[in-house]
Design a protein around this motif. Structure first.
Motif, PDB file in Angstrom:
ATOM      1  N   ALA A 263      -6.743  70.751 -68.823  1.00 50.39           N
ATOM      2  CA  ALA A 263      -6.501  69.364 -69.346  1.00 50.39           C
ATOM      3  C   ALA A 263      -6.663  69.247 -70.596  1.00 50.39           C
ATOM      4  CB  ALA A 263      -7.478  68.434 -68.441  1.00 50.39           C
ATOM      5  N   MET A 264      -5.800  68.817 -71.342  1.00 56.99           N
ATOM      6  CA  MET A 264      -6.156  68.808 -72.925  1.00 56.99           C
ATOM      7  C   MET A 264      -6.744  67.648 -73.292  1.00 56.99           C
ATOM      8  SD  MET A 264      -4.811  71.426 -73.353  1.00 56.99           S
ATOM      9  CE  MET A 264      -4.852  71.532 -75.280  1.00 56.99           C
ATOM     10  N   GLN A 265      -6.801  66.412 -72.452  1.00 59.69           N
ATOM     11  CA  GLN A 265      -7.219  65.161 -72.678  1.00 59.69           C
ATOM     12  C   GLN A 265      -7.453  64.421 -71.480  1.00 59.69           C
ATOM     13  OE1 GLN A 265      -6.680  62.803 -76.332  1.00 59.69           O
ATOM     14  NE2 GLN A 265      -6.010  61.081 -74.962  1.00 59.69           N
ATOM     15  N   ASP A 266      -8.470  63.415 -71.267  1.00 59.45           N
ATOM     16  CA  ASP A 266      -8.594  62.327 -70.186  1.00 59.45           C
ATOM     17  C   ASP A 266      -8.674  61.163 -70.862  1.00 59.45           C
ATOM     18  OD1 ASP A 266     -11.256  62.372 -70.775  1.00 59.45           O
ATOM     19  OD2 ASP A 266     -12.031  63.166 -69.069  1.00 59.45           O
ATOM     20  N   SER A 267      -9.341  60.085 -70.153  1.00 64.19           N
ATOM     21  CA  SER A 267      -9.359  58.836 -70.586  1.00 64.19           C
ATOM     22  C   SER A 267     -10.458  58.680 -71.793  1.00 64.19           C
ATOM     23  CB  SER A 267      -9.598  57.832 -69.558  1.00 64.19           C
ATOM     24  OG  SER A 267     -10.641  58.124 -68.814  1.00 64.19           O
ATOM     25  N   SER A 268     -11.296  59.638 -71.581  1.00 65.93           N
ATOM     26  CA  SER A 268     -12.417  59.568 -72.866  1.00 65.93           C
ATOM     27  C   SER A 268     -12.027  60.414 -73.863  1.00 65.93           C
ATOM     28  CB  SER A 268     -13.558  60.372 -72.036  1.00 65.93           C
ATOM     29  OG  SER A 268     -13.326  61.665 -71.793  1.00 65.93           O
ATOM     30  N   GLY A 269     -11.029  60.940 -74.168  1.00 66.02           N
ATOM     31  CA  GLY A 269     -10.703  61.820 -75.220  1.00 66.02           C
ATOM     32  C   GLY A 269     -10.182  63.203 -74.985  1.00 66.02           C
ATOM     33  N   PRO A 270      -9.923  63.712 -76.156  1.00 64.45           N
ATOM     34  CA  PRO A 270      -9.599  65.375 -76.038  1.00 64.45           C
ATOM     35  C   PRO A 270     -10.783  66.084 -75.720  1.00 64.45           C
ATOM     36  CG  PRO A 270      -9.128  64.249 -78.204  1.00 64.45           C
ATOM     37  CD  PRO A 270      -9.881  63.365 -77.623  1.00 64.45           C
ATOM     38  N   PHE A 271     -10.280  67.386 -74.812  1.00 61.44           N
ATOM     39  CA  PHE A 271     -11.488  68.260 -74.762  1.00 61.44           C
ATOM     40  C   PHE A 271     -11.496  69.253 -76.041  1.00 61.44           C
ATOM     41  CE2 PHE A 271     -10.182  66.758 -70.581  1.00 61.44           C
ATOM     42  CZ  PHE A 271     -11.651  66.319 -69.974  1.00 61.44           C
ATOM     43  N   ASP A 272     -12.694  70.104 -75.914  1.00 66.28           N
ATOM     44  CA  ASP A 272     -12.820  70.851 -77.263  1.00 66.28           C
ATOM     45  C   ASP A 272     -11.561  71.804 -77.417  1.00 66.28           C
ATOM     46  OD1 ASP A 272     -14.756  71.977 -79.057  1.00 66.28           O
ATOM     47  OD2 ASP A 272     -14.081  73.654 -78.167  1.00 66.28           O
ATOM     48  N   ARG A 273     -11.020  71.980 -78.629  1.00 63.51           N
ATOM     49  CA  ARG A 273      -9.781  72.547 -78.823  1.00 63.51           C
ATOM     50  C   ARG A 273     -10.062  73.980 -78.672  1.00 63.51           C
ATOM     51  NH1 ARG A 273      -5.541  70.742 -81.554  1.00 63.51           N
ATOM     52  NH2 ARG A 273      -5.289  72.675 -83.108  1.00 63.51           N
ATOM     53  N   HIS A 274     -11.387  74.596 -79.066  1.00 66.20           N
ATOM     54  CA  HIS A 274     -11.380  76.268 -78.884  1.00 66.20           C
ATOM     55  C   HIS A 274     -11.681  76.445 -77.378  1.00 66.20           C
ATOM     56  CE1 HIS A 274     -12.053  76.387 -83.295  1.00 66.20           C
ATOM     57  NE2 HIS A 274     -12.734  75.288 -83.283  1.00 66.20           N
ATOM     58  N   LEU A 275     -12.339  75.507 -76.675  1.00 68.28           N
ATOM     59  CA  LEU A 275     -12.643  75.968 -75.201  1.00 68.28           C
ATOM     60  C   LEU A 275     -11.285  75.981 -74.729  1.00 68.28           C
ATOM     61  CD1 LEU A 275     -14.260  76.624 -73.089  1.00 68.28           C
ATOM     62  CD2 LEU A 275     -15.213  74.151 -72.606  1.00 68.28           C
ATOM     63  N   THR A 276     -10.555  74.793 -74.506  1.00 69.96           N
ATOM     64  CA  THR A 276      -9.400  74.695 -73.851  1.00 69.96           C
ATOM     65  C   THR A 276      -8.186  75.743 -74.186  1.00 69.96           C
ATOM     66  OG1 THR A 276      -8.471  73.227 -75.519  1.00 69.96           O
ATOM     67  CG2 THR A 276      -9.290  72.225 -73.694  1.00 69.96           C
ATOM     68  N   HIS A 277      -8.265  76.261 -75.694  1.00 73.32           N
ATOM     69  CA  HIS A 277      -7.386  77.378 -75.915  1.00 73.32           C
ATOM     70  C   HIS A 277      -7.830  78.736 -75.614  1.00 73.32           C
ATOM     71  CE1 HIS A 277      -4.098  75.343 -78.297  1.00 73.32           C
ATOM     72  NE2 HIS A 277      -5.000  74.423 -78.398  1.00 73.32           N
ATOM     73  N   HIS A 278      -9.239  78.585 -75.458  1.00 72.55           N
ATOM     74  CA  HIS A 278      -9.664  79.984 -74.803  1.00 72.55           C
ATOM     75  C   HIS A 278      -9.342  80.242 -73.456  1.00 72.55           C
ATOM     76  CE1 HIS A 278     -12.470  83.169 -73.797  1.00 72.55           C
ATOM     77  NE2 HIS A 278     -13.226  82.264 -73.080  1.00 72.55           N
ATOM     78  N   LEU A 279      -9.307  79.169 -72.618  1.00 74.75           N
ATOM     79  CA  LEU A 279      -8.828  79.186 -71.149  1.00 74.75           C
ATOM     80  C   LEU A 279      -7.365  79.182 -71.188  1.00 74.75           C
ATOM     81  CD1 LEU A 279     -10.698  75.827 -70.035  1.00 74.75           C
ATOM     82  CD2 LEU A 279     -11.423  78.183 -69.226  1.00 74.75           C
TER      83      LEU A 279
END
Length: 370
Positions: A263-279
């Protein structure tokens, strides 16, 4: 770091066990006890909050900063709102789920005395033989639902004499079916499939005696469906929080039906870019089937942690789910892929060593934007 084999039988049997335990938000003690016993079987230490959220501990080479992975044990449900003169009950929802999905559900009412009552949630105009086309014209609304109990209760006085009270919690039958072709169908796969994946990943780490670079806390929360989530179980050393929950299958979505969804974003806003790209990089490196998605009407344990004031990096990975908050369906391969990614994430090192400290100088800050 290595990709670990997930015990598919354990994954399936754990999910089946979790689904058999009623656990609407507000009534989670039994499922918490089951998970605690399972952690003991796996040789994993754990602690409980006052209300029963679980923080289990897998230890690594360093204990600060550390990371946490969260799945929730609570489910949707209902609660007794009012007696009706005809011996039925007005009800309200626990959590946010559509009245249309509740129609026809078989349920159990849990009373203060310990006695239980079986029944069915029905629209007030349930019979076409009585109401004709009006059954299709009534609004799908919780105000238009009632609970018919399978007992000789014909008036409000009977309900009171039976020990049924306003505020008694109503658990909905999950009605699980595990198909031979790998499709799993049930209510409350959200998020018991996520909890099963987290336990299966922890089992793989323990059985392979796999060393971890940093401490990893396994969080099992008990109030995500009512918006509280992981707000009350973190501690100061956690720098990264990864939530495990469902990704919705729909024409408007990009969820992977047989793999893991980042998930790149939910209704609360974007998730951490570094963590999501690490995954994402872990999926690419180890050839895990994955997709990316954005969820507009969805929030997870991670959102509650941020709203509680935690200054942490957050992410969300998802197993596929069709008809979320209804009679749901996922596939075994999707849940297993989530578990595989969790084992890889547990083994990986911290994103940034400077995250050990809440505050630091600019020279320690990540300067390369992704």
């Amino acid at each position: 770091m290595q990709a670990l084999t997930i015990d598919q039988d354990y994954l399936k049997n754990t999910l089946m066990s979790l689904l058999t335990i009623p656990s609407p938000a507000g009534m989670t003690d039994s499922v918490v006890q089951w998970v605690c016993h399972e952690l003991e079987n796996l040789g994993i230490e754990y602690e409980l909050t006052r209300r029963g959220a679980i923080r289990a501990n897998l230890y690594g080479r360093q204990n600060s900063p550390d990371r946490a992975i969260a799945a929730h044990l609570d489910t949707l449900g209902a609660i007794v709102r009012k007696y009706k003169a005809n011996g039925r009950l007005e009800i309200a929802s626990i959590g946010t789920w559509p009245a249309r999905s509740a129609e026809g559900a078989r349920v159990t009412v849990f009373t203060e005395s310990g006695r239980t009552y079986r029944g069915t949630i029905l629209p007030k105009k349930a019979s076409g033989h009585t109401y004709g086309s009006e059954v299709d014209k009534q609004e799908a609304s919780w105000n238009n639902l009632e609970l018919r109990l399978d007992h000789t209760l014909s008036c409000a006085e009977d309900l009171e004499a039976a020990g049924i009270n306003v505020g008694d919690i109503i658990a909905v039958d999950p009605q699980p079916e595990f198909c031979a072709n790998g499709f799993w169908v049930s209510r409350f796969l959200d998020d018991k499939a996520g909890a099963a994946a987290l336990l299966a990943a922890a089992k793989a780490i323990k059985e392979h005696n796999q060393p971890l670079e940093m401490d990893c806390h396994l969080l099992f929360t008990i109030s995500e469906e009512v918006g509280v989530g992981a707000s009350h179980i973190l501690h100061g050393d956690v720098a990264e929080l990864l939530a495990v929950d469902n990704g919705t299958i729909a024409p408007e979505q990009n969820t992977s039906e047989y793999g893991v969804t980042i998930a790149m974003q939910d209704s609360s806003g974007p998730f951490d870019r570094h963590l999501t790209h690490h995954l994402i990089n872990l999926c690419k490196e180890h050839r895990l089937e994955f997709s990316r998605d954005v969820f507009r009407y969805y929030r997870s344990d991670a959102a509650a942690a941020l709203e509680a004031g935690s200054d942490i990096r957050t992410g969300l990975i998802c197993f596929a789910l069709d008809a979320s908050h209804g009679y749901e369906r996922t596939h075994q391969s999707s849940v297993a892929t989530v578990a595989q990614l969790l084992t890889l994430y547990m083994q990986s090192g911290p994103l940034f060593h400077r995250d050990e400290h809440a505050l630091g100088p600019l020279k320690d800050f990540p300067i390369k934007d992704i």
